[in-house]
Design a protein around this motif. Structure first.
Motif, short mmCIF file in Angstrom:
data_model
loop_
_atom_site.label_atom_id
_atom_site.label_comp_id
_atom_site.label_asym_id
_atom_site.label_seq_id
_atom_site.Cartn_x
_atom_site.Cartn_y
_atom_site.Cartn_z
N LYS A 159 0.83 -1.22 0.00
CA LYS A 159 0.00 0.00 0.00
C LYS A 159 0.86 1.26 0.00
N GLU A 160 1.86 1.29 0.88
CA GLU A 160 2.69 2.49 1.04
C GLU A 160 3.60 2.74 -0.16
N ASN A 161 4.11 1.66 -0.77
CA ASN A 161 5.18 1.83 -1.76
C ASN A 161 4.77 1.51 -3.19
N ILE A 162 3.54 1.01 -3.38
CA ILE A 162 3.06 0.74 -4.74
C ILE A 162 1.72 1.42 -4.98
N ILE A 163 0.72 1.06 -4.19
CA ILE A 163 -0.63 1.59 -4.43
C ILE A 163 -0.67 3.10 -4.22
N GLY A 168 3.18 9.41 -8.80
CA GLY A 168 4.47 9.89 -8.31
C GLY A 168 5.57 8.87 -8.53
N GLU A 169 6.65 9.04 -7.79
CA GLU A 169 7.81 8.17 -7.91
C GLU A 169 8.13 7.59 -6.55
N PRO A 170 8.45 6.29 -6.47
CA PRO A 170 8.78 5.69 -5.17
C PRO A 170 9.91 6.42 -4.47
N MET A 192 10.56 -3.61 -12.80
CA MET A 192 9.20 -3.91 -12.36
C MET A 192 8.67 -2.78 -11.48
N PRO A 193 8.68 -1.53 -12.00
CA PRO A 193 8.19 -0.43 -11.16
C PRO A 193 6.69 -0.59 -10.90
N ALA A 194 6.19 -0.22 -9.75
CA ALA A 194 6.92 0.34 -8.64
C ALA A 194 7.36 -0.74 -7.66
N MET A 195 7.20 -2.03 -8.02
CA MET A 195 7.63 -3.12 -7.15
C MET A 195 9.15 -3.15 -7.05
N ASP A 196 9.81 -3.16 -8.19
CA ASP A 196 11.28 -3.12 -8.24
C ASP A 196 11.65 -1.87 -9.00
N PHE A 197 12.09 -0.86 -8.28
CA PHE A 197 12.30 0.46 -8.88
C PHE A 197 13.71 0.95 -8.60
N ALA A 200 16.44 7.43 -11.54
CA ALA A 200 17.29 7.86 -12.66
C ALA A 200 18.75 8.00 -12.24
N ASP A 201 18.99 8.28 -10.97
CA ASP A 201 20.38 8.42 -10.51
C ASP A 201 20.95 7.10 -9.99
N GLY A 202 20.23 5.97 -10.27
CA GLY A 202 20.77 4.66 -9.95
C GLY A 202 20.52 4.16 -8.55
N LYS A 203 19.61 4.80 -7.81
CA LYS A 203 19.34 4.38 -6.44
C LYS A 203 18.06 3.55 -6.36
N PRO A 204 18.14 2.31 -5.85
CA PRO A 204 16.92 1.53 -5.62
C PRO A 204 16.01 2.28 -4.65
N ALA A 205 14.71 2.18 -4.89
CA ALA A 205 13.75 2.93 -4.07
C ALA A 205 12.41 2.21 -4.06
#
Length: 287
Positions: A159-163, A168-170, A192-197, A200-205
């Protein structure tokens, strides 16, 4: 006068029967409709080539009774999602399928792309994969995943990080550091955004970081995130560049039972129970 009348009648008969060939005149055949090229894009699966992918779609159709995506004329594989989206926008492929959460995120961030074929069968299950030599580690992860499902943690993280991400962006967040604990290197892809995101600067989020942070605490091990192209996941694992893959795709029926032909054909891998299940959708360009 009689001669003129005879000529006139002969002309009328010729005009009446011209082109009839002794029967009624048939309407002209309609122009042949243009056939769709049916080029389907796919992220490079583990252990499948084009013919294997076609057989996979045929097997799915036989079991699930769903004929869409069966035996596409051409399968074009991509090493990452950005390249596949670019190919769709350039009309190099006609469509591709992915999880509904991923598809909705992509459509929300690309005005030219739309979601089609909602609730596409089969259901996708995302698991963590490692080499069979690390099967004990996967069992430890299984215990943690089950606990996170039972206590509602995974639903909360989704819910917090996908739904709730919406258009927006994670958000990025730090991974916990457990002093003196061993480290597991986990491949993330951003595909697999926003599950695996990956930003642009290469940081997983987003969800990948939030889920793996919680997993780290529960198994009492540090987790280092390594950004890898989706198509290079298997090689990265086999070479020891990483110890585990964040997502390996299995397929399940509508009751959640694993089907015998996963999308990622992970021979020689130990695969966790799914931490996330999702229906499939298709993506194509807006008309």
């Amino acid at each position: 006068m009689k001669r003129l009348l005879g000529v006139f009648l002969a002309i009328m008969m010729l005009l009446t029967c011209a082109g009839c060939g002794g029967g009624e005149e048939k309407p002209a055949a309609p122009a042949e409709e243009k056939q769709a090229s049916d080029k389907v894009g796919a992220l490079m699966p583990i252990g499948l080539d084009e013919e294997g992918y076609k057989r996979w779609t045929q097997d799915i159709a036989q079991v699930e009774g769903q004929t869409a995506y069966t035996a596409p004329n051409k399968v074009i594989f991509f090493d990452n999602m950005n390249a596949m989206i670019a190919a769709l926008q350039a009309n190099q492929i006609d469509r591709f399928a992915t999880g509904s959460r991923v598809g909705n995120y992509i459509a929300a961030h690309n005005d030219a792309i739309q979601v089609i074929d909602n609730n596409f069968k089969p259901i996708l299950g995302y698991s963590i994969g490692a080499l069979e030599a690390n099967a004990a580690q996967i069992e430890e992860i299984n215990t943690a995943i089950k606990a996170m499902k039972d206590d509602g943690t995974i639903d909360k993280l989704v819910k917090e990080n996908i739904i709730d991400v919406g258009n927006g962006e994670p958000a990025a967040m730090p991974m916990p550091v457990i002093e003196g604990a061993p480290t597991i290197k986990v491949a993330v892809t951003g595909d697999m955004p926003a599950m695996d995101f990956v930003s642009a600067d290469g940081k997983p989020a987003g969800f990948n970081v939030a889920f793996l942070s919680e997993l780290s605490k529960r198994i009492n091990k540090n987790i280092e995130l390594v950004d890898i192209d989706a198509g290079a996941r298997s090689a990265a694992l086999s070479s020891g560049q990483v110890d585990a893959l964040f997502w390996v795709v299995g397929v399940y029926d509508q009751e959640g039972k694993a089907l015998p032909y996963p999308l990622d054909n992970v021979k020689g891998f130990a695969v966790s129970i799914p931490y996330l299940m999702d229906s499939r959708v298709g993506l194509t360009l807006k008309k």
